[in-house]
Design a protein around this motif. Structure first.
Motif, PDB file in Angstrom:
ATOM      1  N   MET A   1       6.167  81.224 -66.158  1.00 37.93           N
ATOM      2  CA  MET A   1       6.240  81.394 -67.424  1.00 37.93           C
ATOM      3  C   MET A   1       7.972  81.629 -67.579  1.00 37.93           C
ATOM      4  O   MET A   1       8.378  81.524 -68.664  1.00 37.93           O
ATOM      5  N   LYS A   2       8.454  81.940 -66.607  1.00 37.81           N
ATOM      6  CA  LYS A   2      10.066  82.405 -66.427  1.00 37.81           C
ATOM      7  C   LYS A   2      10.785  81.142 -66.932  1.00 37.81           C
ATOM      8  O   LYS A   2      12.028  81.329 -67.741  1.00 37.81           O
ATOM      9  N   PHE A   3      10.305  79.916 -66.490  1.00 38.29           N
ATOM     10  CA  PHE A   3      11.131  78.840 -66.460  1.00 38.29           C
ATOM     11  C   PHE A   3      10.893  78.319 -68.284  1.00 38.29           C
ATOM     12  O   PHE A   3      11.897  78.132 -68.936  1.00 38.29           O
ATOM     13  N   ILE A   4       9.590  78.538 -68.707  1.00 39.31           N
ATOM     14  CA  ILE A   4       9.539  78.234 -70.189  1.00 39.31           C
ATOM     15  C   ILE A   4      10.335  79.134 -71.113  1.00 39.31           C
ATOM     16  O   ILE A   4      10.938  78.790 -71.875  1.00 39.31           O
ATOM     17  N   LYS A   5      10.404  80.498 -70.742  1.00 37.95           N
ATOM     18  CA  LYS A   5      11.129  81.521 -71.338  1.00 37.95           C
ATOM     19  C   LYS A   5      12.570  81.154 -71.502  1.00 37.95           C
ATOM     20  O   LYS A   5      13.552  81.156 -72.399  1.00 37.95           O
ATOM     21  N   LEU A   6      13.248  80.568 -70.288  1.00 37.35           N
ATOM     22  CA  LEU A   6      14.389  80.294 -70.125  1.00 37.35           C
ATOM     23  C   LEU A   6      14.885  79.182 -70.966  1.00 37.35           C
ATOM     24  O   LEU A   6      15.689  78.825 -71.750  1.00 37.35           O
ATOM     25  N   MET A   7      13.734  78.022 -70.987  1.00 43.22           N
ATOM     26  CA  MET A   7      13.991  76.725 -71.796  1.00 43.22           C
ATOM     27  C   MET A   7      14.079  77.221 -73.298  1.00 43.22           C
ATOM     28  O   MET A   7      14.878  76.813 -74.059  1.00 43.22           O
ATOM     29  N   PHE A   8      13.073  78.258 -73.730  1.00 48.70           N
ATOM     30  CA  PHE A   8      13.160  78.645 -75.024  1.00 48.70           C
ATOM     31  C   PHE A   8      14.378  79.276 -75.611  1.00 48.70           C
ATOM     32  O   PHE A   8      14.953  78.746 -76.543  1.00 48.70           O
ATOM     33  N   LEU A   9      15.148  79.986 -74.647  1.00 52.28           N
ATOM     34  CA  LEU A   9      16.488  80.728 -75.003  1.00 52.28           C
ATOM     35  C   LEU A   9      17.448  79.847 -74.990  1.00 52.28           C
ATOM     36  O   LEU A   9      18.275  79.767 -75.848  1.00 52.28           O
ATOM     37  N   LEU A  10      17.341  78.576 -74.073  1.00 54.99           N
ATOM     38  CA  LEU A  10      18.455  77.834 -74.377  1.00 54.99           C
ATOM     39  C   LEU A  10      18.216  76.766 -75.383  1.00 54.99           C
ATOM     40  O   LEU A  10      19.290  76.491 -76.122  1.00 54.99           O
ATOM     41  N   PHE A  11      16.983  76.215 -75.656  1.00 53.96           N
ATOM     42  CA  PHE A  11      16.891  75.539 -76.850  1.00 53.96           C
ATOM     43  C   PHE A  11      17.173  76.427 -78.204  1.00 53.96           C
ATOM     44  O   PHE A  11      17.737  75.860 -79.203  1.00 53.96           O
ATOM     45  N   ALA A  13      19.360  78.870 -78.521  1.00 52.27           N
ATOM     46  CA  ALA A  13      20.910  78.980 -78.600  1.00 52.27           C
ATOM     47  C   ALA A  13      21.317  77.679 -78.965  1.00 52.27           C
ATOM     48  O   ALA A  13      22.224  77.430 -79.973  1.00 52.27           O
ATOM     49  N   ALA A  14      20.713  76.699 -78.518  1.00 53.58           N
ATOM     50  CA  ALA A  14      21.355  75.145 -79.058  1.00 53.58           C
ATOM     51  C   ALA A  14      21.156  74.826 -80.174  1.00 53.58           C
ATOM     52  O   ALA A  14      22.026  74.315 -80.858  1.00 53.58           O
ATOM     53  N   PHE A  15      19.983  75.125 -80.825  1.00 54.33           N
ATOM     54  CA  PHE A  15      19.705  74.807 -82.065  1.00 54.33           C
ATOM     55  C   PHE A  15      20.440  75.672 -83.143  1.00 54.33           C
ATOM     56  O   PHE A  15      20.972  75.353 -84.368  1.00 54.33           O
ATOM     57  N   MET A  16      20.580  76.918 -82.741  1.00 60.17           N
ATOM     58  CA  MET A  16      21.433  77.815 -83.707  1.00 60.17           C
ATOM     59  C   MET A  16      22.931  77.428 -83.599  1.00 60.17           C
ATOM     60  O   MET A  16      23.384  77.277 -84.724  1.00 60.17           O
ATOM     61  N   LEU A  17      23.519  77.162 -82.490  1.00 62.60           N
ATOM     62  CA  LEU A  17      24.717  76.580 -82.511  1.00 62.60           C
ATOM     63  C   LEU A  17      25.096  75.435 -83.305  1.00 62.60           C
ATOM     64  O   LEU A  17      25.803  75.353 -84.094  1.00 62.60           O
ATOM     65  N   GLY A  18      23.964  74.682 -83.054  1.00 64.28           N
ATOM     66  CA  GLY A  18      24.163  73.179 -83.565  1.00 64.28           C
ATOM     67  C   GLY A  18      24.112  73.409 -85.241  1.00 64.28           C
ATOM     68  O   GLY A  18      24.881  72.914 -85.938  1.00 64.28           O
ATOM     69  N   ALA A  56      12.501  74.195 -79.211  1.00 69.30           N
ATOM     70  CA  ALA A  56      12.186  75.688 -78.980  1.00 69.30           C
ATOM     71  C   ALA A  56      10.936  76.238 -79.598  1.00 69.30           C
ATOM     72  O   ALA A  56      10.338  77.041 -79.025  1.00 69.30           O
ATOM     73  N   GLY A  57      10.349  75.412 -80.660  1.00 67.78           N
ATOM     74  CA  GLY A  57       9.352  75.564 -81.251  1.00 67.78           C
ATOM     75  C   GLY A  57       8.135  75.297 -80.424  1.00 67.78           C
ATOM     76  O   GLY A  57       7.185  76.288 -80.401  1.00 67.78           O
ATOM     77  N   LEU A  58       8.178  74.363 -79.612  1.00 69.44           N
ATOM     78  CA  LEU A  58       7.011  73.938 -78.552  1.00 69.44           C
ATOM     79  C   LEU A  58       7.112  75.052 -77.449  1.00 69.44           C
ATOM     80  O   LEU A  58       6.085  75.486 -76.866  1.00 69.44           O
ATOM     81  N   CYS A  59       8.208  75.316 -76.967  1.00 70.00           N
ATOM     82  CA  CYS A  59       8.246  76.373 -75.853  1.00 70.00           C
ATOM     83  C   CYS A  59       7.667  77.735 -76.579  1.00 70.00           C
ATOM     84  O   CYS A  59       6.952  78.471 -75.653  1.00 70.00           O
ATOM     85  N   ALA A  60       7.927  78.079 -77.458  1.00 67.21           N
ATOM     86  CA  ALA A  60       7.402  79.209 -78.415  1.00 67.21           C
ATOM     87  C   ALA A  60       5.905  79.286 -78.431  1.00 67.21           C
ATOM     88  O   ALA A  60       5.333  80.242 -78.138  1.00 67.21           O
ATOM     89  N   PHE A  61       5.322  78.064 -78.769  1.00 70.08           N
ATOM     90  CA  PHE A  61       3.993  78.003 -78.755  1.00 70.08           C
ATOM     91  C   PHE A  61       3.358  78.139 -77.186  1.00 70.08           C
ATOM     92  O   PHE A  61       2.227  78.773 -77.347  1.00 70.08           O
ATOM     93  N   VAL A  62       4.009  77.591 -76.416  1.00 74.07           N
ATOM     94  CA  VAL A  62       3.426  77.816 -75.002  1.00 74.07           C
ATOM     95  C   VAL A  62       3.643  79.256 -74.541  1.00 74.07           C
ATOM     96  O   VAL A  62       2.531  79.728 -73.907  1.00 74.07           O
ATOM     97  N   LEU A  63       4.564  79.826 -75.015  1.00 79.48           N
ATOM     98  CA  LEU A  63       4.760  81.188 -74.576  1.00 79.48           C
ATOM     99  C   LEU A  63       3.572  82.071 -75.136  1.00 79.48           C
ATOM    100  O   LEU A  63       3.142  83.049 -74.590  1.00 79.48           O
ATOM    101  N   GLN A  64       3.483  81.908 -76.395  1.00 80.64           N
ATOM    102  CA  GLN A  64       2.487  82.658 -77.076  1.00 80.64           C
ATOM    103  C   GLN A  64       0.988  82.520 -76.735  1.00 80.64           C
ATOM    104  O   GLN A  64       0.360  83.543 -76.587  1.00 80.64           O
ATOM    105  N   TYR A  65       0.670  81.414 -76.215  1.00 75.09           N
ATOM    106  CA  TYR A  65      -0.455  81.392 -75.617  1.00 75.09           C
ATOM    107  C   TYR A  65      -0.775  81.331 -74.065  1.00 75.09           C
ATOM    108  O   TYR A  65      -1.760  81.578 -73.516  1.00 75.09           O
TER     109      TYR A  65
END
Length: 74
Positions: A1-11, A13-18, A56-65
């Motif tokens: 799950m650390k990988f999914i959390k890392l991907m969530f944080l990267l996505f 940051a990417a969409f907030m910056l974009g 980011a939304g998909l990663c958050a969904f996976v992290l929630q469950y």
């Protein structure tokens, strides 16, 4: 799950910056009365920004469950 959390944080940051760059470009275009800048910033950045937001939304969904269940106390 650390990988999914890392991907969530990267996505995230990417969409907030974009989004920030996209809106800033549109504001500059409105203030300078440059319609091409308003439309151009949307055309260039919207696809990437929306894709990062979706990821980011998909990663958050996976992290929630994927959280371990909490034991109930009586």
């Amino acid at each position: 799950m650390k990988f999914i959390k890392l991907m969530f944080l990267l996505f995230l940051a990417a969409f907030m910056l974009g989004g920030l760059i996209l809106v800033t470009g549109q504001i500059v275009g409105v203030l300078t009365l440059n319609g091409a800048l308003v439309g151009g910033s949307k055309d260039v950045l919207s696809g990437i920004t929306f894709a990062a937001a979706t990821a980011a939304g998909l990663c958050a969904f996976v992290l929630q469950y994927s959280k371990s269940p909490v034991a109930e106390e009586d």
